[in-house]
Design an enzyme around this catalytic site. Sequence first.
Site, PDB file in Angstrom:
ATOM      1  N   ARG A  52       0.178  22.985  26.393  1.00 22.99           N
ATOM      2  CA  ARG A  52       0.294  24.394  26.794  1.00 22.99           C
ATOM      3  C   ARG A  52       0.365  25.309  25.571  1.00 22.99           C
ATOM      4  NH1 ARG A  52       4.996  26.187  30.892  1.00 22.99           N
ATOM      5  NH2 ARG A  52       6.247  25.942  29.009  1.00 22.99           N
ATOM      6  N   LYS A 151       2.256  31.677  27.058  1.00 23.96           N
ATOM      7  CA  LYS A 151       3.662  31.777  26.664  1.00 23.96           C
ATOM      8  C   LYS A 151       3.678  32.468  25.296  1.00 23.96           C
ATOM      9  CE  LYS A 151       7.825  29.082  27.319  1.00 23.96           C
ATOM     10  NZ  LYS A 151       8.558  30.084  28.084  1.00 23.96           N
ATOM     11  N   GLU A 184       7.008  35.085  40.372  1.00 24.90           N
ATOM     12  CA  GLU A 184       7.958  34.162  39.742  1.00 24.90           C
ATOM     13  C   GLU A 184       9.157  34.971  39.268  1.00 24.90           C
ATOM     14  OE1 GLU A 184       6.886  32.356  36.011  1.00 24.90           O
ATOM     15  OE2 GLU A 184       5.657  34.049  35.396  1.00 24.90           O
TER      16      GLU A 184
HETATM   17  N1  PXG Z   1       8.076  31.409  34.013  1.00 30.07           N
HETATM   18  C1  PXG Z   1       8.307  32.008  32.841  1.00 30.07           C
HETATM   19  C2  PXG Z   1       7.938  33.429  32.684  1.00 30.07           C
HETATM   20  C3  PXG Z   1       8.876  31.268  31.791  1.00 30.07           C
HETATM   21  O1  PXG Z   1       9.104  31.844  30.619  1.00 30.07           O
HETATM   22  C4  PXG Z   1       8.978  29.348  33.251  1.00 30.07           C
HETATM   23  C5  PXG Z   1       8.386  30.118  34.237  1.00 30.07           C
HETATM   24  C6  PXG Z   1       9.257  27.919  33.537  1.00 30.07           C
HETATM   25  O2  PXG Z   1       8.343  27.097  32.807  1.00 30.07           O
HETATM   26  P1  PXG Z   1       8.759  25.660  32.282  1.00 30.07           P
HETATM   27  O3  PXG Z   1       7.557  25.169  31.585  1.00 30.07           O
HETATM   28  O4  PXG Z   1       9.935  25.852  31.363  1.00 30.07           O
HETATM   29  O5  PXG Z   1       9.089  24.871  33.488  1.00 30.07           O
HETATM   30  C7  PXG Z   1       9.226  29.924  32.002  1.00 30.07           C
HETATM   31  C8  PXG Z   1       9.860  29.137  30.896  1.00 30.07           C
HETATM   32  C9  PXG Z   1      15.351  30.482  28.402  1.00 30.07           C
HETATM   33  C10 PXG Z   1      14.131  29.658  28.603  1.00 30.07           C
HETATM   34  O6  PXG Z   1      15.963  30.333  27.341  1.00 30.07           O
HETATM   35  C11 PXG Z   1      13.108  30.104  29.425  1.00 30.07           C
HETATM   36  C12 PXG Z   1      11.964  29.324  29.596  1.00 30.07           C
HETATM   37  C13 PXG Z   1      11.856  28.135  28.958  1.00 30.07           C
HETATM   38  C14 PXG Z   1      12.886  27.699  28.150  1.00 30.07           C
HETATM   39  C15 PXG Z   1      14.039  28.458  27.960  1.00 30.07           C
HETATM   40  O7  PXG Z   1      15.690  31.278  29.294  1.00 30.07           O
HETATM   41  N2  PXG Z   1      10.990  29.816  30.406  1.00 30.07           N
END
Ligand code: PXG
Length: 291
Positions: A52, A151, A184
């Site tokens: 990713r 991301k 989301e």
């Molecule tokens: N949506 C968004 C906008 C994100 O930033 C997710 C969904 C979930 O994706 P993953 O691949 O993690 O299942 C994310 C990911 C934090 C933190 O510190 C946030 C994320 C990842 C790691 C830490 O709040 N967001």
Amino acid sequence: MGLKVFLNGKLVDKEEAKISIFDHGLLYGDGVFEGIRVYNKCIFRFQQHIDRLFASAKYIMLNIPMTKDELIQATIDTCRANNIQDGYIRMVVTRGEGTLGLAPWLCPEPTVFIIAANIQLYPEEYYKNGLSVITVPTTRNFPEAVNPRIKSLNYLNNILAKIEAHNAGVLEALMLNKDGYVVECTGDNLFLVKDGTLITPPVYLGALRGITRDCIIEIAQKLGYPVIEQPFTRFEVFNADECFLTGTAAEAIPVVKVDNRVIGDGKPGPITRRLIEEFRKITTVDGIKFD
Ligand code: PXG
């Protein structure tokens, strides 16, 4: 012993890890990142996170100056240097140092850094009792602008939504796209359960394709629950049997109230609880292990 971080090819003390104020990651949010969990020295779904990261970089035409294997090795080295058993990895690639001007072609060398540390987790009571969330006025970015599937270091849109949730006294914000479809949350994907079927918004509406989301879809399908990706509005959320969020930080966490409507019977549902349990079983084996 202090924290060691990986910065541009070397492990250095946190205090020595300095980045130029001309770095375009800082000046323009020009860069990409990943957040990854480590469970008992297993870097959870690490290959998927690396893929990713490269996909995000490709979209913004940023050449990561390391191979995937080199990044994996550098991450393992960073974990080892900090004796990480359970923790959190933040991997960042920026456009690098440049001039005071947007021009990315004047940034000759991307900046790469990796931090392996501890993570702030949701308290266990939320997994038992469920979260309350609200819909916020800030919408998702349009996929035709900065595509939310990247991301990127441009998280200000999500940060605004997070502030709106915080001001309302809740931990996460439900975000809609410009057409009013549920997409989301600020850092988590969203699932509904209705009549035994899982429903989650398709990523083309403006969601990040979460690694945890993919994992939960696979687990649900293995357990025999149908999963559909289909647009829906708040109406379907309010009338769902169950609702939960997925993300690297949250894992899978039940939602029991949305905009003051109680979801289901107001308690984490049976399918949500089953999925959380199954997810937790694989975290220490589904990834790249080191020791
Ligand atoms: N949506 C968004 C906008 C994100 O930033 C997710 C969904 C979930 O994706 P993953 O691949 O993690 O299942 C994310 C990911 C934090 C933190 O510190 C946030 C994320 C990842 C790691 C830490 O709040 N967001």
